[in-house]
Design a protein around this motif. Sequence first.
Motif, PDB file in Angstrom:
ATOM      1  N   PHE A  37       0.826  -1.269   0.148  1.00 59.35           N
ATOM      2  CA  PHE A  37       0.052   0.057  -0.026  1.00 59.35           C
ATOM      3  C   PHE A  37       1.042   1.262  -0.013  1.00 59.35           C
ATOM      4  O   PHE A  37       1.916   1.090   0.254  1.00 59.35           O
ATOM      5  CB  PHE A  37      -0.875  -0.094   1.116  1.00 59.35           C
ATOM      6  N   SER A  38       0.398   2.216  -0.243  1.00 62.54           N
ATOM      7  CA  SER A  38       0.899   3.744  -0.393  1.00 62.54           C
ATOM      8  C   SER A  38       0.667   4.410   1.263  1.00 62.54           C
ATOM      9  O   SER A  38      -0.472   4.149   1.533  1.00 62.54           O
ATOM     10  CB  SER A  38       0.608   4.439  -1.593  1.00 62.54           C
ATOM     11  N   ASN A  39       1.622   5.424   1.632  1.00 67.23           N
ATOM     12  CA  ASN A  39       1.366   6.048   2.620  1.00 67.23           C
ATOM     13  C   ASN A  39       0.393   7.261   2.356  1.00 67.23           C
ATOM     14  O   ASN A  39      -0.164   7.428   1.207  1.00 67.23           O
ATOM     15  CB  ASN A  39       2.625   6.633   3.200  1.00 67.23           C
ATOM     16  N   ASN A  40       0.033   8.099   3.399  1.00 69.12           N
ATOM     17  CA  ASN A  40      -0.952   8.928   3.137  1.00 69.12           C
ATOM     18  C   ASN A  40      -0.382  10.228   1.937  1.00 69.12           C
ATOM     19  O   ASN A  40      -1.297  10.926   1.649  1.00 69.12           O
ATOM     20  CB  ASN A  40      -1.326   9.925   4.400  1.00 69.12           C
ATOM     21  N   LYS A  41       0.728  10.022   1.488  1.00 70.51           N
ATOM     22  CA  LYS A  41       1.245  11.135   0.600  1.00 70.51           C
ATOM     23  C   LYS A  41       1.195  10.379  -0.904  1.00 70.51           C
ATOM     24  O   LYS A  41       1.487  10.831  -1.950  1.00 70.51           O
ATOM     25  CB  LYS A  41       2.642  11.420   0.775  1.00 70.51           C
ATOM     26  N   GLY A  42       0.760   8.964  -0.785  1.00 66.07           N
ATOM     27  CA  GLY A  42       0.675   8.404  -2.022  1.00 66.07           C
ATOM     28  C   GLY A  42       1.968   7.906  -2.471  1.00 66.07           C
ATOM     29  O   GLY A  42       1.933   7.231  -3.621  1.00 66.07           O
ATOM     30  N   GLU A  43       2.892   7.769  -1.602  1.00 64.06           N
ATOM     31  CA  GLU A  43       4.304   7.077  -1.863  1.00 64.06           C
ATOM     32  C   GLU A  43       4.303   5.668  -1.341  1.00 64.06           C
ATOM     33  O   GLU A  43       3.991   5.504  -0.237  1.00 64.06           O
ATOM     34  CB  GLU A  43       5.372   8.009  -1.189  1.00 64.06           C
ATOM     35  N   LYS A  44       5.065   4.826  -2.163  1.00 66.74           N
ATOM     36  CA  LYS A  44       5.344   3.553  -1.937  1.00 66.74           C
ATOM     37  C   LYS A  44       6.230   3.410  -0.691  1.00 66.74           C
ATOM     38  O   LYS A  44       7.462   4.340  -0.946  1.00 66.74           O
ATOM     39  CB  LYS A  44       5.787   2.805  -2.906  1.00 66.74           C
ATOM     40  N   GLU A  45       6.191   2.667   0.300  1.00 64.49           N
ATOM     41  CA  GLU A  45       7.231   2.553   1.289  1.00 64.49           C
ATOM     42  C   GLU A  45       7.690   1.198   1.232  1.00 64.49           C
ATOM     43  O   GLU A  45       7.098   0.111   0.597  1.00 64.49           O
ATOM     44  CB  GLU A  45       6.655   2.859   2.660  1.00 64.49           C
ATOM     45  N   ALA A  46       8.949   0.852   1.877  1.00 63.39           N
ATOM     46  CA  ALA A  46       9.527  -0.379   1.889  1.00 63.39           C
ATOM     47  C   ALA A  46      10.054  -0.846   3.137  1.00 63.39           C
ATOM     48  O   ALA A  46      10.075   0.084   4.148  1.00 63.39           O
ATOM     49  CB  ALA A  46      10.751  -0.543   0.983  1.00 63.39           C
ATOM     50  N   ASP A  47      10.129  -2.175   3.356  1.00 62.14           N
ATOM     51  CA  ASP A  47      10.595  -2.704   4.858  1.00 62.14           C
ATOM     52  C   ASP A  47      12.122  -3.086   4.542  1.00 62.14           C
ATOM     53  O   ASP A  47      12.176  -3.636   3.312  1.00 62.14           O
ATOM     54  CB  ASP A  47       9.807  -3.834   5.594  1.00 62.14           C
ATOM     55  N   PHE A  48      13.000  -2.845   5.227  1.00 62.69           N
ATOM     56  CA  PHE A  48      14.320  -3.437   5.174  1.00 62.69           C
ATOM     57  C   PHE A  48      14.823  -4.532   6.108  1.00 62.69           C
ATOM     58  O   PHE A  48      14.714  -4.167   7.088  1.00 62.69           O
ATOM     59  CB  PHE A  48      15.382  -2.205   5.336  1.00 62.69           C
ATOM     60  N   ILE A  49      14.735  -5.672   5.406  1.00 60.88           N
ATOM     61  CA  ILE A  49      14.848  -6.825   6.312  1.00 60.88           C
ATOM     62  C   ILE A  49      16.380  -7.487   6.393  1.00 60.88           C
ATOM     63  O   ILE A  49      16.501  -7.813   5.177  1.00 60.88           O
ATOM     64  CB  ILE A  49      13.688  -7.838   5.731  1.00 60.88           C
ATOM     65  N   PRO A  50      16.830  -7.692   7.366  1.00 56.63           N
ATOM     66  CA  PRO A  50      18.234  -8.275   7.484  1.00 56.63           C
ATOM     67  C   PRO A  50      18.060  -9.659   7.338  1.00 56.63           C
ATOM     68  O   PRO A  50      17.112 -10.387   8.017  1.00 56.63           O
ATOM     69  CB  PRO A  50      18.561  -8.027   8.818  1.00 56.63           C
ATOM     70  N   ILE A  51      18.802 -10.479   6.414  1.00 62.16           N
ATOM     71  CA  ILE A  51      18.849 -11.878   6.012  1.00 62.16           C
ATOM     72  C   ILE A  51      20.225 -12.362   6.606  1.00 62.16           C
ATOM     73  O   ILE A  51      21.053 -11.820   6.220  1.00 62.16           O
ATOM     74  CB  ILE A  51      18.622 -12.072   4.441  1.00 62.16           C
ATOM     75  N   VAL A  52      20.158 -13.730   6.975  1.00 60.98           N
ATOM     76  CA  VAL A  52      21.480 -14.367   7.388  1.00 60.98           C
ATOM     77  C   VAL A  52      21.315 -15.698   6.541  1.00 60.98           C
ATOM     78  O   VAL A  52      20.340 -16.425   6.350  1.00 60.98           O
ATOM     79  CB  VAL A  52      21.605 -14.666   8.778  1.00 60.98           C
TER      80      VAL A  52
END
Length: 133
Positions: A37-52
């Motif tokens: 989904f997009s934030n209230n400004k209509g911008e896409k956001e991402a999560d940054f997930i650490p992988i091992v």
Amino acid sequence: MLNNVVLIGRLVRDPDMRYTPNGVAVTTFTLAVDRPFSNNKGEKEADFIPIVVWRQLAEACANHLSKGRLVAVQGRIQTRQYENNEGRKVNVTEVIADTVRFLERSEKKKPDNHDPFAGGGREIDIDTSDLPF
């Protein structure tokens, strides 16, 4: 109990591979995963997930992945705690990967199409003593 994670995203930076004191390969990287989904400004956001990643898969990831590559990761969430240099406890949540799928072909270097004879057909001065026949 069930602890299973499947993520598809792009590497934020090149993977970092190290070896444990026992000689076991371990590679870490961060995966940027878009939110649906997009934030209230209509911008896409991402999560940054650490992988091992461990062992042979760790070596494959270190050798074949790079920043920006699209991958699928299947694994489990693991939490751990350590004390930093300031004596504070730090909680870490990361994904321990069991499977990593490379979803794009690696960009191979394009062959150099430089034509050494494109100089307009000028004569080359060759000493006959340099010729092997």
